[in-house]
Design a protein around this motif. Structure first.
Motif, PDB file in Angstrom:
ATOM      1  N   ALA A   1     -17.376  30.503  77.645  1.00 22.47           N
ATOM      2  CA  ALA A   1     -18.023  29.478  78.492  1.00 22.47           C
ATOM      3  C   ALA A   1     -17.949  29.891  79.964  1.00 22.47           C
ATOM      4  O   ALA A   1     -18.893  29.683  80.730  1.00 22.47           O
ATOM      5  CB  ALA A   1     -17.350  28.128  78.271  1.00 22.47           C
TER       6      ALA A   1
ATOM      7  N   SER B   1     -21.062  30.947  82.704  1.00 21.54           N
ATOM      8  CA  SER B   1     -21.234  30.453  84.081  1.00 21.54           C
ATOM      9  C   SER B   1     -21.360  31.607  85.061  1.00 21.54           C
ATOM     10  O   SER B   1     -22.209  31.604  85.952  1.00 21.54           O
ATOM     11  CB  SER B   1     -20.046  29.585  84.499  1.00 21.54           C
TER      12      SER B   1
ATOM     13  N   GLU C   1     -16.138  25.621  72.516  1.00 25.13           N
ATOM     14  CA  GLU C   1     -16.193  25.199  73.923  1.00 25.13           C
ATOM     15  C   GLU C   1     -17.505  25.681  74.571  1.00 25.13           C
ATOM     16  O   GLU C   1     -18.153  24.969  75.330  1.00 25.13           O
ATOM     17  CB  GLU C   1     -14.987  25.789  74.660  1.00 25.13           C
TER      18      GLU C   1
ATOM     19  N   LYS D   1     -20.482  23.687  73.149  1.00 26.70           N
ATOM     20  CA  LYS D   1     -20.465  22.341  73.751  1.00 26.70           C
ATOM     21  C   LYS D   1     -21.046  22.402  75.157  1.00 26.70           C
ATOM     22  O   LYS D   1     -21.935  21.631  75.521  1.00 26.70           O
ATOM     23  CB  LYS D   1     -19.026  21.818  73.777  1.00 26.70           C
ATOM     24  N   LYS D   2     -20.541  23.339  75.939  1.00 23.59           N
ATOM     25  CA  LYS D   2     -20.979  23.472  77.330  1.00 23.59           C
ATOM     26  C   LYS D   2     -22.488  23.740  77.413  1.00 23.59           C
ATOM     27  O   LYS D   2     -23.203  23.111  78.191  1.00 23.59           O
ATOM     28  CB  LYS D   2     -20.209  24.626  77.992  1.00 23.59           C
TER      29      LYS D   2
ATOM     30  N   ASP E   1     -25.613  21.229  79.054  1.00 24.80           N
ATOM     31  CA  ASP E   1     -26.205  21.661  80.321  1.00 24.80           C
ATOM     32  C   ASP E   1     -27.716  21.407  80.308  1.00 24.80           C
ATOM     33  O   ASP E   1     -28.431  21.990  79.483  1.00 24.80           O
ATOM     34  CB  ASP E   1     -25.924  23.157  80.530  1.00 24.80           C
TER      35      ASP E   1
END
Lengths: 293, 76
Positions: free
Chosen positions: A258, A262, B50, B53-54, B58
């Motif tokens: 994750a 980003s 995770e 999910k993220k 978004d």
């Protein structure tokens, strides 16, 4: 009287000029502001404001080829599908035809799970001892184009014998997956160091319904949106969440994918595309081989 | 598994540098040390979930497969 009129004209001219200069300055400020790097806080709003289009198209890719540990492999598919269903998203499973046949025989529930088009797309890929794979081409060496096409068509319509590398008198290959799924697997990973072999293999699969191929080469599997080869789309990807700067897959480190996502997105928005107005489409492909399934 | 499970069936080495010739011995497996522990597997799944999910939360990310990508490319 004449003097008053002249003064009024001068005043009005200056007034109009002042307004015009003001507009130019404001306009210039706005365009300059659009070019400035945006802060973390501004980013989400700026993206929504400047572009109605999706910023990132993301694909969850899972390569499935572990016929040695079939039970564990089936468990990974079950678990991945649970996660996709929980968050109402879709994953793409690249299966070898061997895996399709083995699940069909031993774990028919996996075939049913993979048929759930709301949460899964099944695509195709090739692994040894398929004769297209580099190092395993001895059965198709020295053939002319027609002979090559004929034998590769046999491989894509028949089962592959894992012990001999020959095709068997039993249905299999891409054709069987298409028949069972009710749609032609849309994408395929065809890895070969011989262009004439890839070209012929693609020709056959295209006739069966293939629309997209995955790039394999020095540049990895990255490709621009809209790029084509052999008359097929190349799966577009600007980046992958796969390996870190040391070439280690994220699952072999303690890094969180994750966070890597980003980082990659901010790299693309801030460096590759410094103005958000230029961002149209980014495609991300995530490969996960938790236990080399 | 920490590496390709069928590597030793089709290659002489785990790095897959030298292909073998048929007939291939399907009993050739990776040593047990290549097996991940339950804890390792669970940790990988936690991190993977995770991420999913993220991405799903978004608004700037659209999750697609090649099926949808092809549709978008055909429309372009």
């Amino acid at each position: 009287m004449k003097l008053k009129f002249v003064s009024l004209v001068i005043f009005l001219t200056i007034f109009v000029l002042a307004i015009a200069i003001g507009i130019v300055v404001i306009k210039g400020y706005i365009s300059q502001k659009q070019l400035l790097p945006i802060t973390e806080k501004e980013k989400p709003m700026a993206i929504k404001k400047e572009s109605e289009e999706t910023l990132v198209y993301l694909t969850f890719v899972i390569n499935v080829h572990d016929f040695v540990n079939l039970t564990e492999s089936a468990d990974v598919i079950k678990k991945a599908m649970e996660v996709y269903k929980k968050y109402n998203v879709k994953g793409e499973f690249y299966l070898t035809s061997t895996m399709w046949e083995k699940y069909k025989e031993n774990y028919p529930e996996i075939i049913e799970l993979l048929k759930d088009e709301k949460h899964a797309t099944v695509s195709y890929h090739i692994r040894p001892p398929h004769p297209v794979y580099p190092g395993f081409t001895s059965k198709i060496e020295g053939l002319n184009k027609e002979e090559l096409k004929e034998i590769l068509r046999k491989y894509e319509t028949h089962s592959l014998n894992l012990e001999t590398g020959n095709y068997e008198n039993k249905e299999g290959g891409y054709a069987l997956m298409k028949k069972d799924l009710g749609y032609a697997p849309p994408s395929a990973g065809i890895f070969s160091d011989k262009p004439e072999i890839v070209e012929t293999e693609v020709e056959i699969l295209k006739e069966m319904g293939l629309s997209m191929i995955v790039r394999h080469g020095d540049g990895g599997s990255l490709a621009d949106f809209g790029e084509k080869k052999y008359g097929l789309w190349i799966r577009p990807a600007d980046f992958e969440i796969l390996e870190d700067e040391n070439g280690k897959a994220w699952w072999n480190t303690d890094k969180k994918p994750a966070d890597l996502l980003s980082e990659k997105i901010s790299y693309f928005t801030e460096k590759k595309y410094p103005t958000l107005l230029r961002v149209n489409i980014l495609v991300l492909v995530l490969s996960m081989k938790i236990i080399s399934i | 598994m920490k590496d390709t499970p069928w590597a030793l069936i089709y290659y002489t080495d785990i790095k897959k540098t030298t292909p073998k010739s048929p007939p291939y011995d399907l009993t050739q497996k990776l040593p047990p040390s290549f097996q991940r522990s339950e804890n390792e597997i669970n940790d990988i799944w936690l991190r993977y979930e995770e991420l999913v999910k993220k991405a799903s939360e978004d608004p700037n990310i659209e999750i697609v497969t090649s099926k949808e990508l092809i549709e978008k490319l055909e429309k372009k």
